[in-house]
Design an enzyme around this catalytic site. Structure first.
Site, PDB file in Angstrom:
ATOM      1  N   ASP A  48       3.189   2.372   2.374  1.00 14.22           N
ATOM      2  CA  ASP A  48       3.464   3.030   3.635  1.00 14.22           C
ATOM      3  C   ASP A  48       4.923   2.879   4.067  1.00 14.22           C
ATOM      4  O   ASP A  48       5.645   2.073   3.506  1.00 14.22           O
ATOM      5  CB  ASP A  48       2.518   2.519   4.700  1.00 14.22           C
ATOM      6  CG  ASP A  48       1.111   2.905   4.329  1.00 14.22           C
ATOM      7  OD1 ASP A  48       0.974   3.934   3.665  1.00 14.22           O
ATOM      8  OD2 ASP A  48       0.179   2.186   4.672  1.00 14.22           O
ATOM      9  N   CYS A  56       0.743  -5.420   6.993  1.00  9.01           N
ATOM     10  CA  CYS A  56       1.278  -4.317   7.791  1.00  9.01           C
ATOM     11  C   CYS A  56       2.225  -4.859   8.863  1.00  9.01           C
ATOM     12  O   CYS A  56       3.204  -4.211   9.219  1.00  9.01           O
ATOM     13  CB  CYS A  56       0.162  -3.519   8.453  1.00  9.01           C
ATOM     14  SG  CYS A  56      -1.195  -3.169   7.340  1.00  9.01           S
ATOM     15  N   CYS A  97      -1.458   2.832   8.299  1.00  9.04           N
ATOM     16  CA  CYS A  97      -2.794   2.618   8.845  1.00  9.04           C
ATOM     17  C   CYS A  97      -2.737   2.287  10.338  1.00  9.04           C
ATOM     18  O   CYS A  97      -1.658   2.194  10.933  1.00  9.04           O
ATOM     19  CB  CYS A  97      -3.477   1.487   8.098  1.00  9.04           C
ATOM     20  SG  CYS A  97      -2.770  -0.120   8.492  1.00  9.04           S
ATOM     21  N   CYS A 157       0.799  -1.219   0.000  1.00  9.10           N
ATOM     22  CA  CYS A 157       0.000   0.000   0.000  1.00  9.10           C
ATOM     23  C   CYS A 157       0.830   1.267   0.000  1.00  9.10           C
ATOM     24  O   CYS A 157       0.296   2.352  -0.079  1.00  9.10           O
ATOM     25  CB  CYS A 157      -0.954   0.005   1.189  1.00  9.10           C
ATOM     26  SG  CYS A 157      -0.071  -0.008   2.734  1.00  9.10           S
TER      27      CYS A 157
HETATM   28  S1  FES Z   1      -2.765  -1.023   5.051  1.00  7.09           S
HETATM   29 FE1  FES Z   1      -1.328   0.474   4.564  1.00  7.09          FE
HETATM   30  S2  FES Z   1      -0.029   0.373   6.298  1.00  7.09           S
HETATM   31 FE2  FES Z   1      -1.550  -1.005   6.822  1.00  7.09          FE
END
Ligand code: FES
Lengths: 139, 389
Positions: A41, A108, A64, A39
């Site tokens: 991050d 994550c 997230c 994603c």
């Molecule tokens: S879904 Fe993007 S960091 Fe968890």
């Protein structure tokens, strides 16, 4: 567009609300920065090591709720562990310690594991050839 | 703590008057409109009255309105019904990259299973479709153009009338998904120049699971449901009488309250946008400055992620939504924000607040205060802030 996900366990929410060990360590003995290919991050993990034992760990995370909670949990888990022990911490162990994560959020916790691994590698590279005792002396 | 609901683009609470109007049709007047006895006739009359009301509101004739099971069904009906019925004329459809999934996924299905060719038009940085681009995309194989009236994520209102000129010039059918606009801004099928238009009840204080498709007289379209003769044979199945009555009541209320409500919502909307810009640095507004739905606020907050903001807002009883990859099950950022050309981090930090008739200025002020606090907290945790300096 989605509303607020409430699919998290109490433990996750607890760490999300009060994350432990937020921040950076100045002149850390090891630092790892990893990006989440899924994603996009980013997580940073800092460790301080003394006599082969991790005495301090801090994190910074752009991600997230699960990413924040797993970062927080992994920094708690490594404290007091030896490098060898810390190397064995898996994303599953972190997720389990948090009372589980929704399947879609398991990636994550992988980020948290990778951040830790990369911080440990960084430490091992930096201290290459130096025995813990020598390192202490040289400081 | 009172809940502050700012997600009206997702769904609205049914208006109490709507519920009141629906109730008799669950028990007393439960008859099947297709039955001959008076129980049935009573509901038949109710359905036809509702049809007339919905039609009048959008400037259509009664027999041009077909009730459906919601906005998604109306979109599916329009696209599949027209594509399959006009296949001999051509196999090309034109739509945009920012449509609702009800349109986009239907297009993908038609591409894959029906051998149709679809052109997905880009939008500019505000989310506007260029009518000239529509004109250029038209070929002699084009049978349908579908452009949404107002976007559900960023609230951008498209120049439907202008696009219609080119579509009509070419003698092609024109559909618009007006799910976000009907009941909120004026919608008239002749002024817009459309042949098909989708409506959903639960976006305008009506019940869920009911909607309508406007089909201009003379439009070649296949039925959506096969079975009985309901809805002039175009949408078989016993009518959702309470739902249909609820939709028409919601429309009746919108007719009375829409103008006043829109003025009020624009005030609140601009108050929220201003407040966020003034109180939080590194905030960007997504969407158009004035071609925008009265109730839509969409912003990107730099250096923080949307889901973590939503979770924090939820803890303070504030409901909003985000286009962040982290909050979607596909882990893809919003296709609309991507189409605007936003860098991924900005889609990541996006928040949508969609206001409604019950929101107050105090609520807006509280949201600004709470969000500034949340952003400060999350930014202290963000590695991006340092990287960017
Ligand atoms: S879904 Fe993007 S960091 Fe968890």
């Amino acid at each position: 567009m989605r509303g607020g996900p409430t699919q998290y366990s109490e433990k996750v929410m607890e760490h999300f609300k009060n994350p432990r060990n937020v921040g950076e360590i100045e002149n850390p003995d090891g630092v790892g920065q990893v990006g989440n290919p899924v994603c996009g991050d980013i997580m940073e993990l800092y460790i301080r090591v003394k006599d082969g034992i991790i005495t301090e760990a801090k994190f910074k995370t752009f991600g997230c709720g699960a990413a924040i909670a797993t970062s927080s949990m992994v920094t708690e888990m490594v404290k007091g562990k030896s490098i060898e022990e810390a190397l064995k911490i898996s994303n599953r162990a972190v997720a389990e310690a948090l009372g589980g994560l929704p399947p879609v959020k398991m990636h994550c916790s992988v980020l948290a594991e990778e951040a830790l691994q990369s911080a440990l590698e960084d430490y091992l590279n930096k201290s290459k050839g130096e025995l813990p005792s020598e390192k202490v002396k040289s400081k | 703590m009172k809940r502050i609901y700012l997600d009206h683009a997702a769904t609205t609470p049914a208006h109490p008057e709507v519920v009141k109007a629906m109730l008799p049709y669950f028990t007393g007047a439960f008859g099947n409109p297709s039955s001959i006895y008076s129980y049935g006739q009573e509901t038949k009359v109710a359905v036809e009255k509702a049809r007339a009301k919905v039609a009048e509101f959008i400037g259509a004739k009664s027999d041009e309105v077909i009730f459906t099971g919601g906005g998604t069904e109306a979109d599916n009906f329009a696209l599949k019904g027209v594509a399959l019925a006009n296949e001999r004329k051509g196999n090309h459809l034109i739509t945009t990259s920012i449509e609702h999934h009800a349109v986009l996924e239907t297009c993908k299905f038609l591409e894959k299973q029906g051998g149709f060719k679809i052109t997905y038009l880009p939008v500019d940085g505000y989310g506007l479709v260029d009518p000239q681009e529509v004109k250029k995309a038209i070929t002699n194989k084009t049978i349908l153009v579908s452009v949404m009236h107002a976007n559900n994520e960023i609230g951008t209102i498209q120049p439907i009338e202008e696009i219609s000129k080119y579509v009509k010039e070419a003698g092609i059918l024109f559909h618009t998904d007006a799910v976000q606009s009907v009941g909120h801004i004026p919608v008239n099928v002749d002024e817009l120049g459309v042949d098909l238009l989708s409506i959903s009840a639960h976006k305008l204080y009506g019940p869920k699971g009911v909607g309508a498709l406007y089909i201009r007289k003379g439009t070649r379209i296949f039925p959506f449901m096969h079975g009985g003769e309901q809805e002039r044979g175009r949408r078989a199945g016993t009518e959702n009488v309470p739902g249909i009555v609820g939709l028409s009541k919601a429309i009746e209320l919108a007719r009375q309250e829409m103008d006043e409500e829109a003025k009020w919502l624009v005030c609140l909307r601009d108050r929220l946008i201003q407040g966020l810009l003034e109180n939080i640095d590194h905030v960007h507004v997504n969407g158009h400055p004035f071609w925008r739905l009265p109730n839509n606020v969409n912003v990107s907050v730099d250096f923080v992620e949307g889901e973590s903001m939503l979770l924090n807002l939820d803890l303070e009883n504030i409901c909003a939504s985000t286009g962040s990859a982290c909050s979607s099950s596909s882990l893809e950022p919003s296709h609309v924000l991507r189409a605007l050309g936003l860098p991924p981090e900005q889609a990541h930090g996006s928040l949508r607040f969609t206001l409604g008739r019950e929101n107050t200025a105090d609520e807006i002020d509280l949201v600004i205060e709470v969000l500034s606090r949340i952003v400060t907290r999350l930014r202290a945790m963000s590695p991006l802030l340092k990287i960017r300096g």
